[in-house]
Write a protein that holds these residues in place. Structure first.
Motif, PDB file in Angstrom:
ATOM      1  N   PHE A 171      -2.237  -6.137  12.895  1.00  0.00           N
ATOM      2  CA  PHE A 171      -1.051  -6.693  12.251  1.00  0.00           C
ATOM      3  C   PHE A 171      -0.032  -5.603  11.912  1.00  0.00           C
ATOM      4  CE2 PHE A 171       0.518  -8.302   7.926  1.00  0.00           C
ATOM      5  CZ  PHE A 171       1.464  -9.162   8.456  1.00  0.00           C
ATOM      6  N   ARG A 172      -0.503  -4.476  11.350  1.00  0.00           N
ATOM      7  CA  ARG A 172       0.399  -3.433  10.873  1.00  0.00           C
ATOM      8  C   ARG A 172       0.309  -2.117  11.630  1.00  0.00           C
ATOM      9  NH1 ARG A 172       2.965  -4.707   6.136  1.00  0.00           N
ATOM     10  NH2 ARG A 172       4.349  -3.070   6.867  1.00  0.00           N
ATOM     11  N   GLY A 173      -0.670  -1.985  12.515  1.00  0.00           N
ATOM     12  CA  GLY A 173      -0.777  -0.750  13.295  1.00  0.00           C
ATOM     13  C   GLY A 173      -1.584   0.346  12.624  1.00  0.00           C
ATOM     14  N   ILE A 174      -1.946   0.166  11.365  1.00  0.00           N
ATOM     15  CA  ILE A 174      -2.773   1.131  10.644  1.00  0.00           C
ATOM     16  C   ILE A 174      -3.812   0.378   9.814  1.00  0.00           C
ATOM     17  CG2 ILE A 174      -1.012   2.944  10.507  1.00  0.00           C
ATOM     18  CD1 ILE A 174      -0.402   2.046   7.677  1.00  0.00           C
ATOM     19  N   ALA A 175      -4.845   1.093   9.373  1.00  0.00           N
ATOM     20  CA  ALA A 175      -5.907   0.484   8.579  1.00  0.00           C
ATOM     21  C   ALA A 175      -5.404   0.214   7.159  1.00  0.00           C
ATOM     22  CB  ALA A 175      -7.126   1.401   8.548  1.00  0.00           C
ATOM     23  N   PRO A 176      -6.025  -0.734   6.443  1.00  0.00           N
ATOM     24  CA  PRO A 176      -5.610  -1.026   5.062  1.00  0.00           C
ATOM     25  C   PRO A 176      -5.615   0.204   4.164  1.00  0.00           C
ATOM     26  CG  PRO A 176      -7.140  -2.695   5.843  1.00  0.00           C
ATOM     27  CD  PRO A 176      -7.104  -1.635   6.895  1.00  0.00           C
ATOM     28  N   ARG A 177      -6.616   1.061   4.306  1.00  0.00           N
ATOM     29  CA  ARG A 177      -6.694   2.255   3.461  1.00  0.00           C
ATOM     30  C   ARG A 177      -5.503   3.176   3.713  1.00  0.00           C
ATOM     31  NH1 ARG A 177     -10.904   3.391   0.659  1.00  0.00           N
ATOM     32  NH2 ARG A 177     -12.218   2.047   1.952  1.00  0.00           N
ATOM     33  N   GLU A 178      -5.134   3.340   4.985  1.00  0.00           N
ATOM     34  CA  GLU A 178      -3.974   4.175   5.318  1.00  0.00           C
ATOM     35  C   GLU A 178      -2.688   3.558   4.772  1.00  0.00           C
ATOM     36  OE1 GLU A 178      -4.013   5.842   9.533  1.00  0.00           O
ATOM     37  OE2 GLU A 178      -5.506   4.233   9.669  1.00  0.00           O
ATOM     38  N   HIS A 179      -2.593   2.249   4.889  1.00  0.00           N
ATOM     39  CA  HIS A 179      -1.403   1.550   4.381  1.00  0.00           C
ATOM     40  C   HIS A 179      -1.253   1.778   2.875  1.00  0.00           C
ATOM     41  CE1 HIS A 179       1.558  -1.688   3.798  1.00  0.00           C
ATOM     42  NE2 HIS A 179       0.869  -1.954   2.710  1.00  0.00           N
ATOM     43  N   ARG A 180      -2.341   1.632   2.144  1.00  0.00           N
ATOM     44  CA  ARG A 180      -2.285   1.821   0.687  1.00  0.00           C
ATOM     45  C   ARG A 180      -1.914   3.260   0.344  1.00  0.00           C
ATOM     46  NH1 ARG A 180      -6.889  -0.490  -3.209  1.00  0.00           N
ATOM     47  NH2 ARG A 180      -5.306  -2.090  -3.642  1.00  0.00           N
ATOM     48  N   ALA A 181      -2.472   4.223   1.067  1.00  0.00           N
ATOM     49  CA  ALA A 181      -2.168   5.635   0.812  1.00  0.00           C
ATOM     50  C   ALA A 181      -0.688   5.921   1.036  1.00  0.00           C
ATOM     51  CB  ALA A 181      -3.025   6.522   1.705  1.00  0.00           C
ATOM     52  N   LYS A 182      -0.116   5.355   2.102  1.00  0.00           N
ATOM     53  CA  LYS A 182       1.306   5.561   2.378  1.00  0.00           C
ATOM     54  C   LYS A 182       2.165   4.925   1.299  1.00  0.00           C
ATOM     55  CE  LYS A 182       1.363   6.176   7.397  1.00  0.00           C
ATOM     56  NZ  LYS A 182       1.968   5.722   8.669  1.00  0.00           N
ATOM     57  N   CYS A 183       1.766   3.758   0.844  1.00  0.00           N
ATOM     58  CA  CYS A 183       2.508   3.070  -0.200  1.00  0.00           C
ATOM     59  C   CYS A 183       2.510   3.889  -1.486  1.00  0.00           C
ATOM     60  CB  CYS A 183       1.910   1.680  -0.445  1.00  0.00           C
ATOM     61  SG  CYS A 183       2.791   0.709  -1.684  1.00  0.00           S
ATOM     62  N   LYS A 184       1.348   4.423  -1.863  1.00  0.00           N
ATOM     63  CA  LYS A 184       1.254   5.232  -3.068  1.00  0.00           C
ATOM     64  C   LYS A 184       2.076   6.504  -2.953  1.00  0.00           C
ATOM     65  CE  LYS A 184      -3.191   3.622  -4.863  1.00  0.00           C
ATOM     66  NZ  LYS A 184      -4.580   3.985  -5.206  1.00  0.00           N
ATOM     67  N   ALA A 185       2.065   7.126  -1.753  1.00  0.00           N
ATOM     68  CA  ALA A 185       2.838   8.354  -1.539  1.00  0.00           C
ATOM     69  C   ALA A 185       4.330   8.092  -1.697  1.00  0.00           C
ATOM     70  CB  ALA A 185       2.526   8.924  -0.151  1.00  0.00           C
ATOM     71  N   ARG A 186       4.794   6.928  -1.226  1.00  0.00           N
ATOM     72  CA  ARG A 186       6.211   6.604  -1.347  1.00  0.00           C
ATOM     73  C   ARG A 186       6.610   6.409  -2.790  1.00  0.00           C
ATOM     74  NH1 ARG A 186       5.452   3.430   3.448  1.00  0.00           N
ATOM     75  NH2 ARG A 186       4.874   1.653   2.149  1.00  0.00           N
ATOM     76  N   ASN A 187       5.689   5.933  -3.606  1.00  0.00           N
ATOM     77  CA  ASN A 187       6.008   5.608  -4.998  1.00  0.00           C
ATOM     78  C   ASN A 187       5.833   6.771  -5.954  1.00  0.00           C
ATOM     79  OD1 ASN A 187       6.633   2.959  -4.302  1.00  0.00           O
ATOM     80  ND2 ASN A 187       4.519   2.258  -4.573  1.00  0.00           N
ATOM     81  N   GLU A 188       5.298   7.888  -5.470  1.00  0.00           N
ATOM     82  CA  GLU A 188       5.070   9.046  -6.348  1.00  0.00           C
ATOM     83  C   GLU A 188       6.349   9.862  -6.545  1.00  0.00           C
ATOM     84  OE1 GLU A 188       1.864  11.139  -4.522  1.00  0.00           O
ATOM     85  OE2 GLU A 188       0.325   9.799  -5.330  1.00  0.00           O
TER      86      GLU A 188
END
Length: 284
Positions: free
Chosen positions: A267-284
């Motif tokens: 669906f997104r091209g990456i695993a859920p764990r990677e998606h969450r990590a990227k989301c957290k990095a953007r919000n830091e």
């Protein structure tokens, strides 16, 4: 055309925007979108045709429906309110899943345009402006007030859609009401185990006709539709909660973590764990 990775800070977002006459690619995203045109003329492009909007018009975009909008004149930038929201927000609204029908079951049957002359367009405009004003003033309780205006907008869109449904039926188009109930059932129960035979029985159709009618209404097969709803819900939990990926998978209706990971990556091209990590990095 490109996938626009829209990051919703909240499940509900009202944004006032200004756009110029600049051609660009169509985009699509997970969020449900309503465009409330405020000033000057705009062109809205979808895959099948172009729509020309005037101030007072409202456009309803379904999730994963490619589209864009731009001003029709270089001298007159278009101004609009963009409402973006996650489908998961309706779980807090009585009969909320019914209010999502226009975003999921009108594909190919109804225009995305609610014209300015419709009383429903007027109600939507008034509510959207009030919602934006609440966020600008940020008085105590503004988010609650904004939520109430959002519900008003959903109800107006739904009632406009119902009138169009009756009109199509009276003209002989006759969208299958049993199939509409099937869609509503799926929207209400997609996190649960759903038997395909149960849906076919609810539709009062033969199996082949059921699958054909379902795809005509939603542009997806029943299994794709259910999976899409589950993945949209999972996206929200990954981005906005600290729940474990296993918890999220099961809460959203996936009964196998490995299957959830596989579907999410497709669906997104990456695993859920990677998606969450990227989301957290953007919000830091």
């Amino acid at each position: 055309m490109y996938y626009d990775d829209v990051r919703l800070e909240r499940e509900l977002n009202f944004v006032q925007k200004i756009g110029a006459l600049t051609e660009h690619d169509m985009h699509l995203h997970d969020a449900l979108e309503v465009s409330i045109l405020l000033e000057n003329d705009a062109k809205y492009r979808l895959v099948d045709r172009d729509y020309y909007g005037k101030p007072g018009d409202v456009f309803v975009f379904r999730p994963f429906e490619p589209h864009y909008n731009l001003a029709q004149s270089t001298e007159k930038p278009v101004k609009w309110i963009m409402l973006l929201f996650s489908p998961s927000i309706v779980k807090f609204i009585p009969e909320g899943s019914r209010l999502l029908q226009p975003f999921y079951t009108a594909a190919g049957r109804f225009s995305p345009l609610i014209p300015a002359q419709s009383p429903y367009a007027g109600l939507i405009h008034a509510a959207a402006k009030q919602a934006v004003a609440e966020e600008e003033r940020k008085l105590p309780g503004w988010q609650a007030k904004q939520y109430l205006y959002f519900v008003d907008i959903l109800v107006s869109i739904f009632r406009y859609y119902l009138e169009g449904f009756r009109e199509v039926s009276s003209l002989g188009g006759k969208p299958n009401e049993a199939m509409i109930r099937v869609i509503e059932f799926v929207l209400s129960h997609f996190t649960e185990e759903i038997e395909m035979d149960q849906l076919i029985v609810m539709s009062n159709m033969r199996k082949t006709m059921f699958f054909k009618q379902f795809k005509e209404l939603t542009s997806l097969s029943p299994n794709e539709f259910i999976s899409r709803l589950r993945l949209q819900s999972a996206l929200y939990y990954l981005d906005h909660t600290d729940k474990s990926i296993t918890e999220i998978a099961y809460e959203c209706g996936f009964h196998s973590l490995s299957y959830f990971n596989k579907q999410f990556k497709r669906f997104r091209g990456i695993a859920p764990r990677e998606h969450r990590a990227k989301c957290k990095a953007r919000n830091e």
